[in-house]
Design an enzyme around this catalytic site. Sequence first.
Site, PDB file in Angstrom:
ATOM      1  N   HIS A 177       6.292  -7.740  -7.492  1.00 24.11           N
ATOM      2  CA  HIS A 177       5.588  -6.795  -6.614  1.00 24.11           C
ATOM      3  C   HIS A 177       5.099  -5.588  -7.426  1.00 24.11           C
ATOM      4  O   HIS A 177       3.935  -5.207  -7.352  1.00 24.11           O
ATOM      5  CB  HIS A 177       6.536  -6.359  -5.494  1.00 24.11           C
ATOM      6  CG  HIS A 177       5.962  -5.334  -4.556  1.00 24.11           C
ATOM      7  ND1 HIS A 177       5.729  -5.610  -3.231  1.00 24.11           N
ATOM      8  CD2 HIS A 177       5.576  -4.045  -4.754  1.00 24.11           C
ATOM      9  CE1 HIS A 177       5.218  -4.537  -2.660  1.00 24.11           C
ATOM     10  NE2 HIS A 177       5.124  -3.561  -3.559  1.00 24.11           N
ATOM     11  N   GLU A 178       6.002  -5.021  -8.230  1.00 28.42           N
ATOM     12  CA  GLU A 178       5.625  -3.836  -9.015  1.00 28.42           C
ATOM     13  C   GLU A 178       4.599  -4.189 -10.090  1.00 28.42           C
ATOM     14  O   GLU A 178       3.720  -3.390 -10.394  1.00 28.42           O
ATOM     15  CB  GLU A 178       6.869  -3.183  -9.642  1.00 28.42           C
ATOM     16  CG  GLU A 178       7.917  -2.700  -8.650  1.00 28.42           C
ATOM     17  CD  GLU A 178       7.353  -1.876  -7.500  1.00 28.42           C
ATOM     18  OE1 GLU A 178       6.415  -1.085  -7.714  1.00 28.42           O
ATOM     19  OE2 GLU A 178       7.848  -2.040  -6.364  1.00 28.42           O
TER      20      GLU A 178
ATOM     21  N   HIS B  22       1.091  -4.035  -8.723  1.00 33.99           N
ATOM     22  CA  HIS B  22       0.550  -2.669  -8.775  1.00 33.99           C
ATOM     23  C   HIS B  22       0.084  -2.365 -10.199  1.00 33.99           C
ATOM     24  O   HIS B  22      -0.992  -1.832 -10.419  1.00 33.99           O
ATOM     25  CB  HIS B  22       1.638  -1.644  -8.410  1.00 33.99           C
ATOM     26  CG  HIS B  22       1.994  -1.601  -6.962  1.00 33.99           C
ATOM     27  ND1 HIS B  22       1.073  -1.364  -5.968  1.00 33.99           N
ATOM     28  CD2 HIS B  22       3.188  -1.746  -6.329  1.00 33.99           C
ATOM     29  CE1 HIS B  22       1.691  -1.361  -4.784  1.00 33.99           C
ATOM     30  NE2 HIS B  22       2.971  -1.603  -4.981  1.00 33.99           N
TER      31      HIS B  22
HETATM   32 ZN   LIG Z   1       4.473  -1.579  -3.633  1.00 32.49          ZN
END
Ligand SMILES: [Zn+2]
Length: 148
Positions: free
Chosen positions: A67-68, A71
């Site tokens: 998830h990170e 980004h």
């Molecule tokens: Zn996030």
Amino acid sequence: MNDQELQILVENISLESFAKPFIHRAYFNRRLKTTGGRYHVQSHNIDINPKMLSEHSKDVLIGVIKHELCHYHLHLAGYSGKHNTLAFKRLLKTVGGSRYAPAPVDNRPLVYICSHCGQTYRRKRKIDVKKYVCGKCRGKLELKTGDD
Ligand SMILES: [Zn+2]
Ligand SMILES: [Zn+2]
């Protein structure tokens, strides 16, 4: 797992799932409370909540790292990388990252109070107040709600 091992794990996941290197830093951050991880737009570093591993599992940790990294890679590629963008949703789905970090487990003990003498008892687990009574006076125990 220490920060060094986390760094290697993030670098490996980046190469395997995104086919791009992670060239910044990843560390555990004990101060993260409500999130599993955080990507820093300024420094490009990634913080990971150590509870993802200590209270959950390596699979959960990997989901948060992915998830990170969504980004991270979107931001470096010139996208906003925000949650509500199509680019973010697509990439997250492609790599199989977690949408949300699992809620941290609340470690505070439950507090029971004797309705008769006021004695308090702290317990990790819920107890059956129909079966268990106050050890001092055999009064009825009640779960104390709210912050103690
Ligand atoms: Zn996030
Ligand atoms: Zn009592």
